[in-house]
Write a protein that holds these residues in place. Structure first.
Motif, short mmCIF file in Angstrom:
data_model
loop_
_atom_site.label_atom_id
_atom_site.label_comp_id
_atom_site.label_asym_id
_atom_site.label_seq_id
_atom_site.Cartn_x
_atom_site.Cartn_y
_atom_site.Cartn_z
N SER A 30 0.78 -1.46 -0.04
CA SER A 30 0.15 -0.27 -0.08
C SER A 30 0.73 1.08 0.24
CB SER A 30 -0.62 -0.10 0.65
OG SER A 30 0.23 -0.13 2.05
N ALA A 31 1.98 1.40 1.19
CA ALA A 31 2.96 2.48 0.29
C ALA A 31 3.41 2.32 -0.89
CB ALA A 31 4.45 2.52 1.64
N ALA A 32 3.36 1.99 -1.88
CA ALA A 32 4.14 1.48 -3.03
C ALA A 32 2.82 2.14 -4.14
CB ALA A 32 4.61 0.27 -3.49
N ILE A 33 1.64 1.15 -3.89
CA ILE A 33 0.84 2.04 -4.66
C ILE A 33 0.28 3.54 -4.38
CG2 ILE A 33 -1.79 2.20 -5.03
CD1 ILE A 33 -1.65 -1.40 -4.41
N GLY A 34 0.83 3.93 -3.29
CA GLY A 34 0.67 5.17 -2.53
C GLY A 34 1.36 6.32 -3.55
N ALA A 35 2.49 6.12 -3.73
CA ALA A 35 4.19 6.69 -4.12
C ALA A 35 3.76 6.39 -5.29
CB ALA A 35 5.15 6.35 -3.51
N ALA A 36 3.02 5.38 -6.07
CA ALA A 36 2.88 5.41 -6.84
C ALA A 36 1.98 6.85 -7.67
CB ALA A 36 2.73 4.07 -7.74
N ALA A 37 0.70 6.64 -7.04
CA ALA A 37 -0.22 7.49 -7.06
C ALA A 37 0.19 8.99 -6.89
CB ALA A 37 -1.15 7.27 -6.18
N GLU A 38 0.77 9.31 -5.96
CA GLU A 38 1.45 10.43 -5.49
C GLU A 38 1.97 11.36 -7.18
OE1 GLU A 38 3.17 10.38 -2.56
OE2 GLU A 38 1.39 11.65 -1.11
N LYS A 39 2.50 10.24 -7.82
CA LYS A 39 3.64 10.18 -8.94
C LYS A 39 2.76 10.85 -10.41
CE LYS A 39 7.98 8.84 -6.66
NZ LYS A 39 8.97 7.49 -6.49
N SER A 40 1.64 10.16 -10.55
CA SER A 40 1.06 9.94 -11.63
C SER A 40 1.28 11.43 -12.14
CB SER A 40 -0.32 8.79 -11.24
OG SER A 40 -1.27 8.93 -10.61
N GLU A 41 0.43 11.81 -11.29
CA GLU A 41 0.12 13.43 -11.61
C GLU A 41 1.00 13.88 -13.48
OE1 GLU A 41 -2.49 17.32 -10.76
OE2 GLU A 41 -0.81 16.59 -9.15
N GLY A 42 -0.05 14.90 -14.08
CA GLY A 42 1.03 15.42 -14.99
C GLY A 42 1.41 14.09 -15.60
N VAL A 43 1.19 12.84 -15.53
CA VAL A 43 1.95 11.62 -16.18
C VAL A 43 1.25 11.44 -17.98
CG1 VAL A 43 2.40 9.07 -16.64
CG2 VAL A 43 2.96 10.80 -14.86
N THR A 44 1.36 11.17 -19.23
CA THR A 44 0.61 11.17 -20.23
C THR A 44 -0.11 10.05 -20.30
OG1 THR A 44 1.66 13.39 -21.33
CG2 THR A 44 0.37 12.08 -22.68
N ALA A 45 -1.01 9.72 -20.62
CA ALA A 45 -1.96 8.48 -21.13
C ALA A 45 -0.96 8.03 -22.57
CB ALA A 45 -2.80 8.77 -20.43
N ASP A 47 -2.92 6.95 -24.50
CA ASP A 47 -4.05 8.46 -25.68
C ASP A 47 -3.58 9.42 -26.21
OD1 ASP A 47 -5.08 8.86 -22.88
OD2 ASP A 47 -7.40 8.30 -24.02
N GLY A 48 -2.60 10.01 -24.93
CA GLY A 48 -2.10 11.51 -25.51
C GLY A 48 -3.15 12.40 -24.57
N THR A 49 -3.65 12.12 -23.64
CA THR A 49 -4.31 13.05 -22.20
C THR A 49 -3.38 12.77 -20.91
OG1 THR A 49 -5.81 11.07 -21.70
CG2 THR A 49 -6.49 12.17 -23.14
N LYS A 50 -3.41 13.79 -19.80
CA LYS A 50 -3.38 14.02 -19.40
C LYS A 50 -3.53 13.72 -18.08
CE LYS A 50 0.70 17.60 -20.09
NZ LYS A 50 2.14 16.45 -19.53
N VAL A 51 -2.12 13.00 -17.26
CA VAL A 51 -3.69 12.29 -16.22
C VAL A 51 -3.48 13.48 -14.25
CG1 VAL A 51 -3.38 11.05 -13.90
CG2 VAL A 51 -3.22 10.19 -16.25
N GLU A 52 -4.96 13.71 -14.47
CA GLU A 52 -5.00 15.44 -13.41
C GLU A 52 -5.47 14.12 -12.38
OE1 GLU A 52 -7.08 18.74 -14.35
OE2 GLU A 52 -5.91 18.43 -16.50
#
Length: 142
Positions: A30-45, A47-52
């Motif tokens: 769960s710590a790893a998932i929480g850290a990954a979720a924090e870092k996922s903002e601004g990542v491009t998916a 299909d080209g959309t940005k993750v918000e």
């Protein structure tokens, strides 16, 4: 007294080993998932959309990371205490190393208090409390 304390320490070590593996595994995950979720903002998916990420999701990810780290540390501590309890049970059978048994008993009490206050006190905490108290009493009598 020391034989009963040794048997109870070995029984409590089994409980602490199982709980320690669960807490360390799930807490680390769960710590790893929480850290990954924090870092996922601004990542491009793909299909080209940005993750918000919404502010609520950011707060949840930070809490998941924090609590997961706490659960992981509890699991590691329980695994260390498990080893100490096994050693304490063995030396109680041999009637040696009173200081080691005393340390194992005190840390066993600490493990039961920490795990009970982090999750909840229950029937599965009883063997650890009994084993630790018996070990402390047996160590004082050696």
């Amino acid at each position: 007294m020391r034989i009963a304390a040794g048997v109870f320490l070995l029984i409590a070590s089994i409980f602490n080993g199982c709980a320690g593996l669960g807490y360390a595994g799930l807490g680390g995950g769960s710590a790893a998932i929480g850290a990954a979720a924090e870092k996922s903002e601004g990542v491009t998916a793909d299909d080209g959309t940005k993750v918000e990420i919404t502010p609520e999701a950011k707060a949840a990810a930070a809490e998941m990371k924090s609590k997961g780290g706490t659960w992981f540390m509890l699991g590691v501590f329980l695994l260390v205490v498990m080893g100490l309890q096994i050693g304490g049970g063995v030396v109680l059978f041999m009637n040696k190393a009173a200081t080691f048994v005393l340390i194992a008993g005190v840390l066993g009490l600490g493990a039961e208090i920490w795990s009970g206050s982090t999750s909840s006190f229950g029937v599965l905490n009883a063997p650890g409390f009994v084993a630790s108290i018996l070990a402390i009493v047996a160590a004082m009598g050696m």
